[in-house]
Scaffold this active site. Sequence first.
Site, mmCIF file in Angstrom:
data_model
loop_
_atom_site.group_PDB
_atom_site.id
_atom_site.type_symbol
_atom_site.label_atom_id
_atom_site.label_comp_id
_atom_site.label_asym_id
_atom_site.label_seq_id
_atom_site.Cartn_x
_atom_site.Cartn_y
_atom_site.Cartn_z
ATOM 1 N NE ARG A 41 -13.142 -2.217 22.643
ATOM 2 C CZ ARG A 41 -12.857 -0.986 21.744
ATOM 3 N NH1 ARG A 41 -13.679 -0.573 21.043
ATOM 4 N NH2 ARG A 41 -11.579 -1.145 21.185
ATOM 5 C CG ASP A 46 -10.133 -3.428 23.801
ATOM 6 O OD1 ASP A 46 -11.295 -3.573 24.421
ATOM 7 O OD2 ASP A 46 -10.025 -3.117 22.904
#
Length: 219
Positions: A148, A146
């Site tokens: 982000r 991930d």
Amino acid sequence: MIETSTVVPVATERTRVRVPLRFADGYSTTADVVTFDGLVDGREHLLLGLGDWRAALDRAVDGGPAPLVRPHSECLTGDVFGSERCDCGPQLREAVERIADEGGFLLYLRQEGRGIGLYAKLDAYALQDSGLDTYEANVALGRGEDERDYTVAAQMLRAVGADRIRLLSNNPDKARQLEALGVAVAEQVRTGVHVSAANHRYLEAKRDHTAHTIDLSAA
Ligand SMILES: [Zn+2]
């Protein structure tokens, strides 16, 4: 948790414009769509003010409940085309209505595929069809599980005066990152569970791998 707040560069409002929204199921509302100068990654992220967001900010200043906020990461296949491989479309639809009811903000973040981009996300889908889960597939592509980063979310919230929020999310990482970026998360409000035959494995992976609060037994 106690973490040193990262210094978040200031972003400023560039344009604010009213946009009527209508979803495929007929639900409609109006958003104040805000663009910014100074976002750290140079991408075109949006903040949508929904419902009576001004009153929600005033209430928070007076010590009342903080505005409801959903950081939503762009998902072209789910948001636009209604893909059932994930739950992004129903999550977006639910968030807009819940925020419009209470007053608050939807942050539309241009970080497709947990930050790896659209083409890489589709490469990851192909790997998932050979048995990997959504996180393993990103790693097999040489990317993070991930990638982000919510710095721009904190910048946009600060620019509109939302330093304390109620976070509409099942993802503990969003709360952790926003707190570290100086946004006070007064409460984490769970979203609904949007399960289909096509996304069941995906939701299981989110629950088991990254501790999303998703109750699939009730779905
Ligand atoms: Zn999606």
